[in-house]
Design an enzyme around this catalytic site. Sequence first.
Site, PDB file in Angstrom:
ATOM      1  N   LYS A  27       0.830  -1.206   0.000  1.00 47.38           N
ATOM      2  CA  LYS A  27       0.000   0.000   0.000  1.00 47.38           C
ATOM      3  C   LYS A  27       0.868   1.261   0.000  1.00 47.38           C
ATOM      4  O   LYS A  27       0.653   2.170  -0.801  1.00 47.38           O
ATOM      5  CB  LYS A  27      -0.883  -0.014   1.259  1.00 47.38           C
ATOM      6  CG  LYS A  27      -1.551   1.313   1.571  1.00 47.38           C
ATOM      7  CD  LYS A  27      -2.468   1.217   2.773  1.00 47.38           C
ATOM      8  CE  LYS A  27      -1.828   1.476   4.105  1.00 47.38           C
ATOM      9  NZ  LYS A  27      -1.405   2.870   4.344  1.00 47.38           N
ATOM     10  N   ASN A  28       1.866   1.275   0.899  1.00 48.86           N
ATOM     11  CA  ASN A  28       2.631   2.514   1.047  1.00 48.86           C
ATOM     12  C   ASN A  28       3.685   2.703  -0.045  1.00 48.86           C
ATOM     13  O   ASN A  28       4.396   3.710  -0.073  1.00 48.86           O
ATOM     14  CB  ASN A  28       3.248   2.600   2.448  1.00 48.86           C
ATOM     15  CG  ASN A  28       2.163   2.805   3.497  1.00 48.86           C
ATOM     16  OD1 ASN A  28       1.017   3.144   3.155  1.00 48.86           O
ATOM     17  ND2 ASN A  28       2.502   2.593   4.755  1.00 48.86           N
ATOM     18  N   CYS A 122      -6.271   8.899  10.271  1.00 44.13           N
ATOM     19  CA  CYS A 122      -6.638   7.927  11.297  1.00 44.13           C
ATOM     20  C   CYS A 122      -6.425   8.484  12.681  1.00 44.13           C
ATOM     21  O   CYS A 122      -6.121   9.656  12.875  1.00 44.13           O
ATOM     22  CB  CYS A 122      -5.870   6.649  11.081  1.00 44.13           C
ATOM     23  SG  CYS A 122      -4.204   6.915  10.539  1.00 44.13           S
ATOM     24  N   ASP A 320       4.174   0.348  12.226  1.00 44.09           N
ATOM     25  CA  ASP A 320       3.018  -0.353  11.655  1.00 44.09           C
ATOM     26  C   ASP A 320       2.942  -1.817  12.100  1.00 44.09           C
ATOM     27  O   ASP A 320       1.952  -2.484  11.829  1.00 44.09           O
ATOM     28  CB  ASP A 320       3.052  -0.278  10.114  1.00 44.09           C
ATOM     29  CG  ASP A 320       2.792   1.136   9.616  1.00 44.09           C
ATOM     30  OD1 ASP A 320       2.277   1.958  10.394  1.00 44.09           O
ATOM     31  OD2 ASP A 320       3.107   1.421   8.439  1.00 44.09           O
ATOM     32  N   ARG A 413      -8.970  -1.084   4.133  1.00 42.12           N
ATOM     33  CA  ARG A 413      -8.153   0.005   3.593  1.00 42.12           C
ATOM     34  C   ARG A 413      -6.761  -0.493   3.217  1.00 42.12           C
ATOM     35  O   ARG A 413      -6.142   0.028   2.281  1.00 42.12           O
ATOM     36  CB  ARG A 413      -7.999   1.126   4.639  1.00 42.12           C
ATOM     37  CG  ARG A 413      -9.185   2.034   4.730  1.00 42.12           C
ATOM     38  CD  ARG A 413      -8.888   3.201   5.638  1.00 42.12           C
ATOM     39  NE  ARG A 413      -7.694   3.922   5.204  1.00 42.12           N
ATOM     40  CZ  ARG A 413      -7.165   4.955   5.833  1.00 42.12           C
ATOM     41  NH1 ARG A 413      -7.725   5.393   6.942  1.00 42.12           N
ATOM     42  NH2 ARG A 413      -6.095   5.556   5.380  1.00 42.12           N
TER      43      ARG A 413
HETATM   44  N1  EPU Z   1       5.747  14.582  11.407  1.00 40.04           N
HETATM   45  C1  EPU Z   1       5.801  15.888  11.810  1.00 40.04           C
HETATM   46  N2  EPU Z   1       5.667  16.871  10.878  1.00 40.04           N
HETATM   47  C2  EPU Z   1       5.476  16.622   9.573  1.00 40.04           C
HETATM   48  C3  EPU Z   1       5.427  15.254   9.141  1.00 40.04           C
HETATM   49  C4  EPU Z   1       5.567  14.261  10.095  1.00 40.04           C
HETATM   50  O1  EPU Z   1       5.971  16.174  12.999  1.00 40.04           O
HETATM   51  O2  EPU Z   1       5.345  17.558   8.791  1.00 40.04           O
HETATM   52  C5  EPU Z   1       5.902  13.506  12.384  1.00 40.04           C
HETATM   53  C6  EPU Z   1       4.682  12.606  12.520  1.00 40.04           C
HETATM   54  O3  EPU Z   1       3.701  13.182  13.350  1.00 40.04           O
HETATM   55  C7  EPU Z   1       5.288  11.367  13.115  1.00 40.04           C
HETATM   56  C8  EPU Z   1       6.666  11.323  12.452  1.00 40.04           C
HETATM   57  O4  EPU Z   1       6.897  12.632  11.931  1.00 40.04           O
HETATM   58  O5  EPU Z   1       5.447  11.511  14.489  1.00 40.04           O
HETATM   59  C9  EPU Z   1       6.850  10.354  11.340  1.00 40.04           C
HETATM   60  O6  EPU Z   1       5.712  10.309  10.503  1.00 40.04           O
HETATM   61  P1  EPU Z   1       5.817  10.185   8.928  1.00 40.04           P
HETATM   62  O7  EPU Z   1       5.610  11.516   8.334  1.00 40.04           O
HETATM   63  O8  EPU Z   1       7.015   9.398   8.543  1.00 40.04           O
HETATM   64  O9  EPU Z   1       4.529   9.299   8.646  1.00 40.04           O
HETATM   65  P2  EPU Z   1       3.701   9.367   7.342  1.00 40.04           P
HETATM   66  O10 EPU Z   1       4.601   9.661   6.204  1.00 40.04           O
HETATM   67  O11 EPU Z   1       2.502  10.207   7.549  1.00 40.04           O
HETATM   68  C10 EPU Z   1       4.005   6.847   6.663  1.00 40.04           C
HETATM   69  C11 EPU Z   1       3.090   5.694   6.399  1.00 40.04           C
HETATM   70  C12 EPU Z   1       2.467   5.247   7.720  1.00 40.04           C
HETATM   71  C13 EPU Z   1       3.592   4.833   8.662  1.00 40.04           C
HETATM   72  C14 EPU Z   1       4.572   5.997   8.853  1.00 40.04           C
HETATM   73  C15 EPU Z   1       5.788   5.661   9.673  1.00 40.04           C
HETATM   74  C16 EPU Z   1       2.324   6.101   4.160  1.00 40.04           C
HETATM   75  C17 EPU Z   1       1.210   6.469   3.252  1.00 40.04           C
HETATM   76  N3  EPU Z   1       2.057   6.110   5.471  1.00 40.04           N
HETATM   77  O12 EPU Z   1       3.192   7.862   7.224  1.00 40.04           O
HETATM   78  O13 EPU Z   1       1.656   4.122   7.448  1.00 40.04           O
HETATM   79  O14 EPU Z   1       3.069   4.476   9.919  1.00 40.04           O
HETATM   80  O15 EPU Z   1       5.036   6.453   7.555  1.00 40.04           O
HETATM   81  O16 EPU Z   1       6.465   4.611   9.103  1.00 40.04           O
HETATM   82  O17 EPU Z   1       3.417   5.781   3.701  1.00 40.04           O
HETATM   83  C18 EPU Z   1      -0.218   2.719   7.677  1.00 40.04           C
HETATM   84  O18 EPU Z   1       0.119   2.227   6.581  1.00 40.04           O
HETATM   85  O19 EPU Z   1      -1.130   2.238   8.394  1.00 40.04           O
HETATM   86  C19 EPU Z   1       0.466   3.927   8.134  1.00 40.04           C
HETATM   87  C20 EPU Z   1      -0.017   4.695   9.108  1.00 40.04           C
END
Ligand code: EPU
Length: 434
Positions: A27-28, A122, A320, A413
């Site tokens: 998915k990701n 979420c 995850d 999802r």
């Molecule tokens: N963060 C910030 N500011 C930002 C962006 C992120 O503070 O502008 C923080 C977040 O709040 C978090 C940390 O940085 O504490 C890391 O989050 P990240 O941005 O890496 O997460 P994401 O990119 O939103 C992706 C995956 C998630 C997975 C996380 C961590 C996708 C579409 N989603 O999310 O997947 O948990 O990386 O590996 O790639 C899932 O598939 O169920 C899922 C939640």
Amino acid sequence: MTKDKFLIKGLAGEKKLNGKIVVGGAKNAILPVMSSAVLFSDEVKFENVPDIEDVKRMSELLEKLGAKTKKVSKHSWKIDAKKIKSSELDYEISKRLRAAVILIGPRLARYGSVDFPHPGGCVIGARPIDIFLEAFKKMGAKVAVEEKKYHIEVAKGKKLKGAEIFFKIQSVTATETVMMAGVLAEGKTVIRNAAIEPEIVSLAEYLVSCGAKITGAGTLTIEIIGGELLKSEGRIYKTIPDRIEAGSFLILGALCANNLEIKNCRPNDLNILIESLKDSGVPIEVGNDFIKIKKNKSVQNSSFKSFNVKTHEYPGFPTDLQAPISIFLTQATGESIIFETIFENRLNYIQDVIKMGANVKIWDTHRMMITGPTALKGKELDGPDIRAGLAYIIASLVADGESVINNIYYIDRGYESIENRLRTIGADIKRIKE
Ligand code: EPU
């Protein structure tokens, strides 16, 4: 949104599952690759695409922008984003799908503006977008925060400019969207403290194969030299296997299967989980593209040793898989400390596992201690997010008695027809349609 439920008959700790299970596309990985369609002057084609709700939402989001998307067969899609008109990411979808933020970079880089609401997704945490906004400002864009949305734009007739960007937090989607923005920006963009997840490497390799100039993906520094629109010229992106799905099957197998082969996966993406489970006593054999659990019946779940888990960016323990591994640890002997470092609300699901009989002390929103082994009892559960939903399936299969999981839209999802696939290895799981 479906209100279907799962009805699951537990195995009361017996290891009765057996057989082979095939891992689907990640998915990701596919969500950012679908967003990358906006960087192309021609149609793009993708295979091994999981047939899941989030992929449908991403295609709807692209359609609302003006792209043409077509599901060619169950696992292949094509997207033509030549005629994107709208600059506004659909409000309802973006509120529900955090991955919508990945589209910001490509849309802004190609057309000079983008509007979107604060992304939802979420219940796992606040999920801010500050580092996205900072990066686009560095690239010369203006960010306006309006009542219900963000508006980002580049001055008329100008392009985004390459910049030196340091991420104060490693963020997967920020790395992806800024890397894609860099592909059409003027000059060189450098991302430091970039996230290094395999999905980012896969996206970069695909873009490079279509003409992008990106180096360093998979390391902490990514360099992108901006240029013209990309051309796919018939190349097909094959979605990499989902490491989180593979890891969840491995955890399920450790608790409930005698012999299980997890096929079509990349064990190297899962080293931390494989090593942790091996140390704990799970009989695992690893091949190039498979993981086997063998003669697991000879090991009692209670002889698995407890261990501590601290979630971490790749290659550390994935957040995850935090919920699924916590279910494993309720069955291992001893105390395990779980430290969820990435998201602040990602331990909430444990309340339901406690109701099932787990012995858990919650210290704060990030830390808890599980003492095992404890027998779990089937219960009625409400799936709170994609990954915790799958953890509930594992817990229900380990448990004694019947469980009902409500809200399985969250599981749909991220996991394709999970009930049918688990039935092929002997699980008693039924979908009750509402
Ligand atoms: N963060 C910030 N500011 C930002 C962006 C992120 O503070 O502008 C923080 C977040 O709040 C978090 C940390 O940085 O504490 C890391 O989050 P990240 O941005 O890496 O997460 P994401 O990119 O939103 C992706 C995956 C998630 C997975 C996380 C961590 C996708 C579409 N989603 O999310 O997947 O948990 O990386 O590996 O790639 C899932 O598939 O169920 C899922 C939640």
